[in-house]
Design a protein around this motif. Sequence first.
Motif, PDB file in Angstrom:
ATOM      1  N   VAL A 183     -30.277 -55.537   2.044  1.00 36.98           N
ATOM      2  CA  VAL A 183     -30.351 -54.742   3.273  1.00 36.98           C
ATOM      3  C   VAL A 183     -31.809 -54.564   3.693  1.00 36.98           C
ATOM      4  CG1 VAL A 183     -29.607 -52.625   4.430  1.00 36.98           C
ATOM      5  CG2 VAL A 183     -28.359 -53.425   2.432  1.00 36.98           C
ATOM      6  N   HIS A 199     -30.865 -54.338   9.457  1.00 36.88           N
ATOM      7  CA  HIS A 199     -29.659 -53.510   9.462  1.00 36.88           C
ATOM      8  C   HIS A 199     -29.834 -52.273  10.334  1.00 36.88           C
ATOM      9  CE1 HIS A 199     -26.037 -51.626   7.893  1.00 36.88           C
ATOM     10  NE2 HIS A 199     -26.740 -50.529   7.708  1.00 36.88           N
ATOM     11  N   HIS A 255     -28.365 -57.870  12.634  1.00 44.05           N
ATOM     12  CA  HIS A 255     -28.127 -58.938  11.641  1.00 44.05           C
ATOM     13  C   HIS A 255     -29.251 -59.004  10.614  1.00 44.05           C
ATOM     14  CE1 HIS A 255     -30.057 -61.729  14.683  1.00 44.05           C
ATOM     15  NE2 HIS A 255     -29.556 -60.797  15.440  1.00 44.05           N
ATOM     16  N   THR A 301     -22.143 -48.720  -1.795  1.00 47.61           N
ATOM     17  CA  THR A 301     -23.340 -49.552  -1.662  1.00 47.61           C
ATOM     18  C   THR A 301     -24.461 -48.950  -2.500  1.00 47.61           C
ATOM     19  OG1 THR A 301     -22.715 -50.064   0.601  1.00 47.61           O
ATOM     20  CG2 THR A 301     -24.986 -50.551  -0.026  1.00 47.61           C
ATOM     21  N   TRP A 330     -34.425 -52.739   6.466  1.00 46.74           N
ATOM     22  CA  TRP A 330     -34.664 -51.719   7.481  1.00 46.74           C
ATOM     23  C   TRP A 330     -36.091 -51.865   7.986  1.00 46.74           C
ATOM     24  CZ3 TRP A 330     -31.027 -47.649   8.511  1.00 46.74           C
ATOM     25  CH2 TRP A 330     -29.913 -47.619   7.661  1.00 46.74           C
ATOM     26  N   MET A 334     -24.182 -46.214   4.922  1.00 44.71           N
ATOM     27  CA  MET A 334     -23.607 -47.347   4.210  1.00 44.71           C
ATOM     28  C   MET A 334     -22.384 -46.841   3.442  1.00 44.71           C
ATOM     29  SD  MET A 334     -26.804 -49.685   3.576  1.00 44.71           S
ATOM     30  CE  MET A 334     -25.650 -50.883   4.166  1.00 44.71           C
TER      31      MET A 334
END
Length: 273
Positions: free
Chosen positions: A65, A90, A87, A5, A67, A1
Amino acid sequence: MSVHTPLRSVLFVPAASEKAMAKAASLVCDAIIFDLEDSAGAEEKESALARLVATLETSGFAAPVIWVRIDALAVPVTEVLKPFLGHRVHGLVVPKVSSARDLKGLPDVPLWAMIETARGVVNLKEICEAPGLAGLIVGPNDLRADLRVAATGGRAEIATALSQVVLYARAYGLDVIDGVYNNFRDEDGLRAECAHGKALGFDGKTLIHPAQIAITEAVFSPSNAQLSWARDVVAVFDAPENAGKSLVALDGEMVELMHLATARRWLGIQEKI
Ligand code: COA
Ligand code: MG
């Protein structure tokens, strides 16, 4: 990232837990990792995956975000998750990465590798060179088991591994997230371990319980002292008389361009918080 971030608080949410998954949408933290690995028993794996898919289909998330930590299941997880990759999801967190081979054959999305075996630590160079790798996460529980050591308060038993992980992450421009703190009712212990992780250079910490988010974010956010120093550094370099200079004096201290870069990074992170 991006280096701006914030990745202070990275919460594991067990896909095997109906109650935890029901909370997922409203959890405010920097990132969520939906877990299909250690937190799901062998018998729960398939239902956990089905619950994860249903959650991804139906809800939005307060966390910016998302995962997923994958596991070797009967159904190829990455096939099932394909519609969400890039989308809603991530990237993928790959557990127990011991060599670059463990990162092969995965979809073309950002990967975070968990370093939680002795072999993973000694193979950090080839792991960091693997295509798609975006970050490293320490897995202290598996690592301790592999090393046959018990947890000591100050983490001396895994200190070398922690520092190696940070060192390699920085050498390869990767995100680097500290391991979980198991004792989720011990706020002082968590605060101390966050401070240790921040001092070692981690971007943030993986968490197991929502009650750990606030303390972790407080520790890993740039402090008021850091922010005020950062503003001063930017201001002194911006002053017309210092135009084009590569070092200047600030309150009797030398500051150089790398300090300016650090200052900008802290201010950039603060802006996103
Ligand atoms: N994510 C989302 N919600 C969570 C959560 C998590 N990681 N951990 C706990 N919660 C929820 C609980 O389901 C509970 O919901 P409820 O209010 O609807 O009952 C609420 O928060 C309070 O939880 P609490 O009763 O304090 O803890 P617990 O005994 O239910 O759960 C653990 C404790 C450790 C089992 C649980 O936090 C957990 O499973 N954490 C994640 C473990 C994991 O993913 N491990 C793998 C990576 S190391
Ligand atoms: Mg593990």
